[in-house]
Scaffold this motif. Structure first.
Motif, short mmCIF file in Angstrom:
data_model
loop_
_atom_site.label_atom_id
_atom_site.label_comp_id
_atom_site.label_asym_id
_atom_site.label_seq_id
_atom_site.Cartn_x
_atom_site.Cartn_y
_atom_site.Cartn_z
N TYR A 41 0.85 -1.20 0.00
CA TYR A 41 0.00 0.00 0.00
C TYR A 41 0.88 1.24 0.00
O TYR A 41 1.11 1.86 1.03
N PRO A 42 1.41 1.64 -1.17
CA PRO A 42 2.38 2.75 -1.22
C PRO A 42 1.83 4.09 -0.73
O PRO A 42 2.62 4.95 -0.32
N THR A 43 0.52 4.28 -0.73
CA THR A 43 -0.03 5.55 -0.26
C THR A 43 -0.24 5.58 1.25
O THR A 43 -0.68 6.60 1.79
N LEU A 44 0.07 4.49 1.93
CA LEU A 44 -0.02 4.44 3.39
C LEU A 44 1.13 5.27 3.97
O LEU A 44 2.30 4.93 3.80
N GLU A 45 0.81 6.37 4.61
CA GLU A 45 1.83 7.31 5.07
C GLU A 45 2.36 6.90 6.44
O GLU A 45 1.90 7.37 7.48
N LEU A 46 3.36 6.03 6.42
CA LEU A 46 3.95 5.52 7.65
C LEU A 46 5.26 6.20 8.02
O LEU A 46 5.60 6.30 9.19
N TYR A 47 6.01 6.67 7.02
CA TYR A 47 7.37 7.14 7.25
C TYR A 47 7.55 8.60 6.90
O TYR A 47 6.94 9.11 5.97
N GLU A 55 6.08 10.51 13.51
CA GLU A 55 5.76 10.79 14.91
C GLU A 55 4.25 10.70 15.10
O GLU A 55 3.47 11.04 14.22
N TYR A 56 3.84 10.20 16.22
CA TYR A 56 2.44 10.06 16.62
C TYR A 56 1.72 8.88 15.98
O TYR A 56 0.54 8.69 16.24
N ILE A 57 2.40 8.10 15.13
CA ILE A 57 1.79 6.86 14.66
C ILE A 57 2.00 5.84 15.76
O ILE A 57 3.09 5.70 16.30
N THR A 58 0.95 5.15 16.09
CA THR A 58 1.05 4.12 17.12
C THR A 58 0.92 2.75 16.47
O THR A 58 0.00 2.52 15.69
#
Length: 91
Positions: A41-47, A55-58
């Motif tokens: 899922y390349p549009t998943l904004e993880l990094y 920051e703030y991703i849990t």
């Protein structure tokens, strides 16, 4: 290894469902699993731009925040559930 992945808020919108089960070969950590997920899922904004988890991703492994274990180096054995929560905004 088989993992159950759960998504919340806008992550769920990107993936198109609340829960998916995936089998991965050659992974051993939460970071490895997230890298595989990002490739699917390349549009998943993880990094961030520097490649670090935003920051703030849990990310939780079986209900425990991986930040309190070993972060992205938290080991996986298979059969776990990873839950991903995006940053929450509002007021």
């Amino acid at each position: 290894m088989e993992l159950t992945l759960r998504f919340f808020a806008n992550f769920r919108e990107v993936v198109g469902q609340k829960t998916i089960v995936r089998k991965y070969e050659g992974i051993s950590t939460v970071g490895d699993a997230l890298a595989e997920l990002k490739s699917e899922y390349p549009t998943l904004e993880l990094y961030d731009e520097d490649g670090s988890l935003r920051e703030y991703i849990t990310v939780m492994r079986d209900g425990k925040d991986v930040i309190h274990i070993e972060g992205l180096e938290t080991e996986l054995a298979g059969g776990e559930t990873l839950s991903l929560f995006p940053p929450v905004a509002g007021g």
